[in-house]
Design a protein around this motif. Structure first.
Motif, PDB file in Angstrom:
ATOM      1  N   VAL A 167       0.844  -1.192   0.000  1.00  7.90           N
ATOM      2  CA  VAL A 167       0.000   0.000   0.000  1.00  7.90           C
ATOM      3  C   VAL A 167       0.880   1.242   0.000  1.00  7.90           C
ATOM      4  O   VAL A 167       1.731   1.408   0.880  1.00  7.90           O
ATOM      5  CB  VAL A 167      -0.936   0.037   1.225  1.00  7.90           C
ATOM      6  N   GLY A 168       0.675   2.102  -1.015  1.00  4.13           N
ATOM      7  CA  GLY A 168       1.367   3.378  -1.084  1.00  4.13           C
ATOM      8  C   GLY A 168       0.393   4.507  -0.842  1.00  4.13           C
ATOM      9  O   GLY A 168       0.284   5.041   0.258  1.00  4.13           O
ATOM     10  N   THR A 169      -0.379   4.855  -1.878  1.00  3.74           N
ATOM     11  CA  THR A 169      -1.395   5.904  -1.734  1.00  3.74           C
ATOM     12  C   THR A 169      -2.778   5.341  -1.423  1.00  3.74           C
ATOM     13  O   THR A 169      -3.692   6.097  -1.097  1.00  3.74           O
ATOM     14  CB  THR A 169      -1.480   6.753  -3.019  1.00  3.74           C
ATOM     15  N   GLY A 170      -2.955   4.038  -1.543  1.00  2.00           N
ATOM     16  CA  GLY A 170      -4.223   3.409  -1.175  1.00  2.00           C
ATOM     17  C   GLY A 170      -5.146   3.091  -2.333  1.00  2.00           C
ATOM     18  O   GLY A 170      -6.193   2.455  -2.149  1.00  2.00           O
ATOM     19  N   GLY A 171      -4.785   3.504  -3.561  1.00  4.02           N
ATOM     20  CA  GLY A 171      -5.659   3.274  -4.701  1.00  4.02           C
ATOM     21  C   GLY A 171      -5.782   1.815  -5.091  1.00  4.02           C
ATOM     22  O   GLY A 171      -6.885   1.325  -5.380  1.00  4.02           O
ATOM     23  N   THR A 172      -4.661   1.111  -5.086  1.00  6.29           N
ATOM     24  CA  THR A 172      -4.668  -0.293  -5.514  1.00  6.29           C
ATOM     25  C   THR A 172      -5.484  -1.153  -4.570  1.00  6.29           C
ATOM     26  O   THR A 172      -6.361  -1.921  -4.993  1.00  6.29           O
ATOM     27  CB  THR A 172      -3.231  -0.828  -5.603  1.00  6.29           C
ATOM     28  N   ILE A 173      -5.228  -1.035  -3.281  1.00  5.22           N
ATOM     29  CA  ILE A 173      -5.964  -1.859  -2.326  1.00  5.22           C
ATOM     30  C   ILE A 173      -7.447  -1.497  -2.331  1.00  5.22           C
ATOM     31  O   ILE A 173      -8.305  -2.371  -2.150  1.00  5.22           O
ATOM     32  CB  ILE A 173      -5.378  -1.736  -0.904  1.00  5.22           C
ATOM     33  N   SER A 174      -7.779  -0.241  -2.586  1.00  8.25           N
ATOM     34  CA  SER A 174      -9.187   0.160  -2.642  1.00  8.25           C
ATOM     35  C   SER A 174      -9.916  -0.570  -3.767  1.00  8.25           C
ATOM     36  O   SER A 174     -11.035  -1.068  -3.587  1.00  8.25           O
ATOM     37  CB  SER A 174      -9.305   1.676  -2.829  1.00  8.25           C
TER      38      SER A 174
END
Length: 300
Positions: A167-174
């Protein structure tokens, strides 16, 4: 190229473990960057924009991906780069040098100015200098990026009990949370310090079957340790799978450590998402070399 699930053979374990090779989607628009940009590029074309503008640091995967996408899909690209001192060091930086070869134009700003990059005044000044553009946030995360990341999982992945990603900025996991199925738990491994990510992710998701595992950041964003580098090198030697040190390497280390600590129940099926970022290894090795430290060795 397409992603596929590559099995990881675990000794003395009843856990089933796979790595989803999103890093193979494209040589430069790799992994989650490919997913995040897909619908943003479509929206830019829909709005008749001819220029993409975004933000990033010295070795940003996102900066290189946007530059590559611009070259491939016919956009002019602008990169606002954190750090004025980098303006004279483009040729010394493999990420920026490649992005420039793809046609990206840079605007190097101080770290203090960079903090205000989303203010109306700053954006207006960029428009005065570069003309009209389609703005993509740092790291690429917005609602369209989350929509693209929903396509990471396929029907094949419905077999897994746990889905793990960095998780970096949260877009992928979202995106992954939004497309996961009932009974699946999504685990995110933050690569930077701080608890603000949970709040950021909640802006994009409605599901609750997810959690963050915060103890595997190895000092923070872009930070590495000898232990992590040795792990990445050994993982490549054993499985012939390259891991990047900023994102996926930390997540895979964390998952395997949790398996050893019996965090997961017996017979659990786990898939880890390889989000790419391998281009950053050259830059990381340069830093490690300057510090006379052990380097990442994923080359035969």
């Amino acid at each position: 190229m397409e992603s596929f699930n590559q099995k990881i053979i675990l000794e003395n374990s009843n856990i089933t473990l796979y790595l989803k090779r999103e890093d193979l989607l494209h040589p430069y628009i790799s992994g989650n960057k490919y997913r995040k940009l897909k619908y943003n590029l479509a929206q830019a074309k829909h709005e008749n924009k001819t220029t993409l503008l975004t933000f990033g640091g010295a070795f940003s995967n996102h900066i290189l991906a946007v530059a590559a996408a611009g070259k491939e899909y016919g956009f002019r690209t602008i990169g606002v780069i954190r750090g004025e001192e980098l303006g004279d060091k483009i040729n010394e930086n493999p990420t920026l040098r490649q992005a420039q070869e793809f046609g990206m134009v840079f605007d190097f700003v101080s770290r203090e100015v960079y903090k205000n990059k989303y203010t109306e005044l700053f954006v207006e000044r960029l428009k005065e200098r570069f003309g009209d553009f389609y703005l993509i946030p740092e790291g690429g995360t917005n609602a369209l990026a989350v929509e693209g990341c929903k396509e990471i999982l396929t029907v094949e992945d419905e077999q897994f009990d746990y889905i793990c990603c960095a998780v970096g900025t949260g877009g992928t996991i979202s995106g992954i949370i939004n497309c996961s199925k009932t009974g699946q738990q999504v685990l995110g491994f933050p690569v930077l310090k701080g608890d603000f990510l949970r709040e950021d992710i909640c802006k994009f998701v409605s599901g609750t079957d997810w959690d963050l595992i915060p103890q595997y950041h190895f000092g923070g964003y872009g930070k590495v340790t000898k232990e992590l580098i040795l792990f990445i090198n050994e993982f490549y030697r054993k499985y012939q799978i390259p891991l990047d040190p900023v994102y996926t390497g930390k997540m895979v280390f964390g998952v395997l450590d949790l398996i050893n600590k019996d965090y997961f129940p017996e017979n659990a099926k786990i898939v880890m998402i390889h989000t790419g970022g391998l281009q950053g290894i050259a830059g990381m090795n340069k830093v490690l070399r300057q510090k006379n430290q052990i380097e990442i060795n994923i080359y035969d």
